[in-house]
Enzyme design. Structure first.
Site, mmCIF file in Angstrom:
data_model
loop_
_atom_site.group_PDB
_atom_site.id
_atom_site.type_symbol
_atom_site.label_atom_id
_atom_site.label_comp_id
_atom_site.label_asym_id
_atom_site.label_seq_id
_atom_site.Cartn_x
_atom_site.Cartn_y
_atom_site.Cartn_z
ATOM 1 N N HIS A 114 3.838 12.046 0.059
ATOM 2 C CA HIS A 114 2.380 11.826 0.003
ATOM 3 C C HIS A 114 1.970 11.544 -1.445
ATOM 4 C CE1 HIS A 114 1.495 12.986 4.131
ATOM 5 N NE2 HIS A 114 2.321 14.002 3.985
ATOM 6 N N ASN A 149 3.086 11.030 8.177
ATOM 7 C CA ASN A 149 4.318 11.098 8.947
ATOM 8 C C ASN A 149 4.957 9.716 9.064
ATOM 9 O OD1 ASN A 149 4.237 13.890 9.632
ATOM 10 N ND2 ASN A 149 2.933 13.492 11.386
ATOM 11 N N HIS A 197 0.823 -1.215 0.000
ATOM 12 C CA HIS A 197 0.000 0.000 0.000
ATOM 13 C C HIS A 197 0.856 1.264 0.000
ATOM 14 C CE1 HIS A 197 -3.666 -2.293 0.223
ATOM 15 N NE2 HIS A 197 -3.143 -3.001 1.212
#
Length: 391
Positions: free
Chosen positions: A391, A230, A68
């Protein structure tokens, strides 16, 4: 190689149409077997960048295990100890340096690596392919495959296993784009080079960071570069041993990664290594059983009527006192953080998992408290001055 590749669907089956394509030129990959999906390619491209950069930084064969779009493990191809061979369940295999790298990457967190995507920095050899063949995995990306390795991999999943070959000379465009809510984001690629120069500013009283620890800090930082933020990463012996990814709180990252590092080390306890498993237990069931046995829910596998499913004889529990005593011997662990530590509580938690070396950006208004906490435990900490959000 093609300019585009149609996919079955996107992140979810309802997200159609789906494809990967190049605005200019051809795709730098070739599918040799299987039909990878949207998430498979996200894992493939992120993991390939990680091992490529890690190989450039260390000069060693490298491997990563992704789930993932974050690494469950990453490692360099140094020889395994006899204990490592046993806890990674490869003591019956011939091990090339590349196979050692994947054994370490997969062995960091076998529960999370179940159904992983694999990235290899070097041409996949027969030894590595033989290891991959017996693990539950979605696919692999590498710069090439020997004939024998490709033959082995093409038999996996009845011939549907995803095997992707990438062009190691491919260089992405310096500007990247991403669409969210119909709006296009644009930014320069994160081309930051992570090497030993980043560890030059050691701001604690203890300034001694041995070469092996420097390698592990570089490993942790490169891993963080491709981990959903994070994030915090623990590493030891050339391998990631715990990743805390995608948490909103820095201390939760540190705890999550530390808990995984603790599990990695507890698997080396004599009681765990000598669990009397039944000969026919499946590999995933064995991994899950070990995970439960180490946890506070050990009676889920030790209760009468339950242990008989997994063991030939009922094992003795691994008590909290035994766990605490064993974890107290863990030391020499390196830790990287993708952003600064805001409080000393992160250092307190890291210390409990044997952390002796830290690399983090610095820049918190409480840096003095963080440094003082490191000094209390004799931890050497370097301020890198760079953030590694992903991200």
């Amino acid at each position: 190689m093609a300019k585009e590749l149609e996919l079955k669907y996107g992140c979810n089956p309802n997200q159609k149409p789906s494809r990967i394509f190049m605005q200019q030129g051809e795709l730098p990959i070739e599918v040799l077997c299987g039909k990878p999906g949207f998430i498979n390619f996200l894992d493939a491209f992120n993991s390939w960048q990680l091992v490529k950069e890690l190989k450039e930084a260390t000069g060693l064969p490298c491997a990563a295990s992704f789930k993932h779009v974050s690494p469950a493990g990453a490692a360099v191809g140094t020889p395994l100890t006899e204990v490592e061979k046993k806890i990674y369940f490869v003591d019956d295999l011939n091990l090339s340096p590349l196979a050692c790298a994947y054994a370490r990457a997969r062995g960091a967190d076998r529960m999370s690596s179940y159904g992983d995507w694999i990235a290899l920095s070097d041409i996949c050899d027969e030894e590595t392919a033989a290891m991959i063949a017996r693990e539950v995995s979605d696919g692999v990306i590498a710069p090439g495959y020997t004939d024998k390795a490709l033959e082995i991999l093409k038999t996996k999943r009845k011939g549907s296993y995803n095997v992707v070959q990438t062009d190691p000379s491919y260089v992405p465009a310096p500007i990247e784009h991403k669409d969210v809510f119909g709006i296009t984001f644009e930014q320069g690629r994160n081309e930051l080079k992570i090497d030993h120069e980043l560890l030059g500013t050691v701001i604690t009283e203890n300034k001694n960071i041995p070469d092996d620890a420097r390698r592990d800090l570089i490993l942790a930082l490169i891993t963080l570069k491709y981990t959903q933020s994070n994030s915090v990463c623990y590493a030891k012996g050339g391998a990631v041993i715990g990743v805390g990814a995608g948490q909103q709180s820095r201390i939760h990252c540190t705890r999550l990664a530390g808990n995984k590092a603790d599990i990695w080390y507890l698997r080396q306890h004599e009681k765990v290594m000598n669990l009397p498993f039944k000969a026919d237990i499946r590999r995933p069931d064995r991994d899950n059983t070990i995970d439960v046995y180490i946890s506070d829910d050990d009676m889920d596998v030790l209760a009468d009527g339950m242990w008989q499913q997994f063991f030939t004889v009922k094992p003795e529990p691994l008590t909290r006192e035994e766990k605490r005593a064993w974890l107290g011997t863990l030391t020499g662990v390196a830790l990287g953080s993708d952003a600064f530590f805001p409080f000393g509580d992160n250092i307190e938690r890291a210390h409990r998992s044997g952390v002796c070396y830290i690399a983090q950006p610095g820049g918190s208004i409480r840096d003095d408290h963080v440094i003082d906490t490191c000094n209390k435990y004799g931890i050497a900490m370097a301020f890198t001055g760079i953030r590694l959000f992903h991200h």
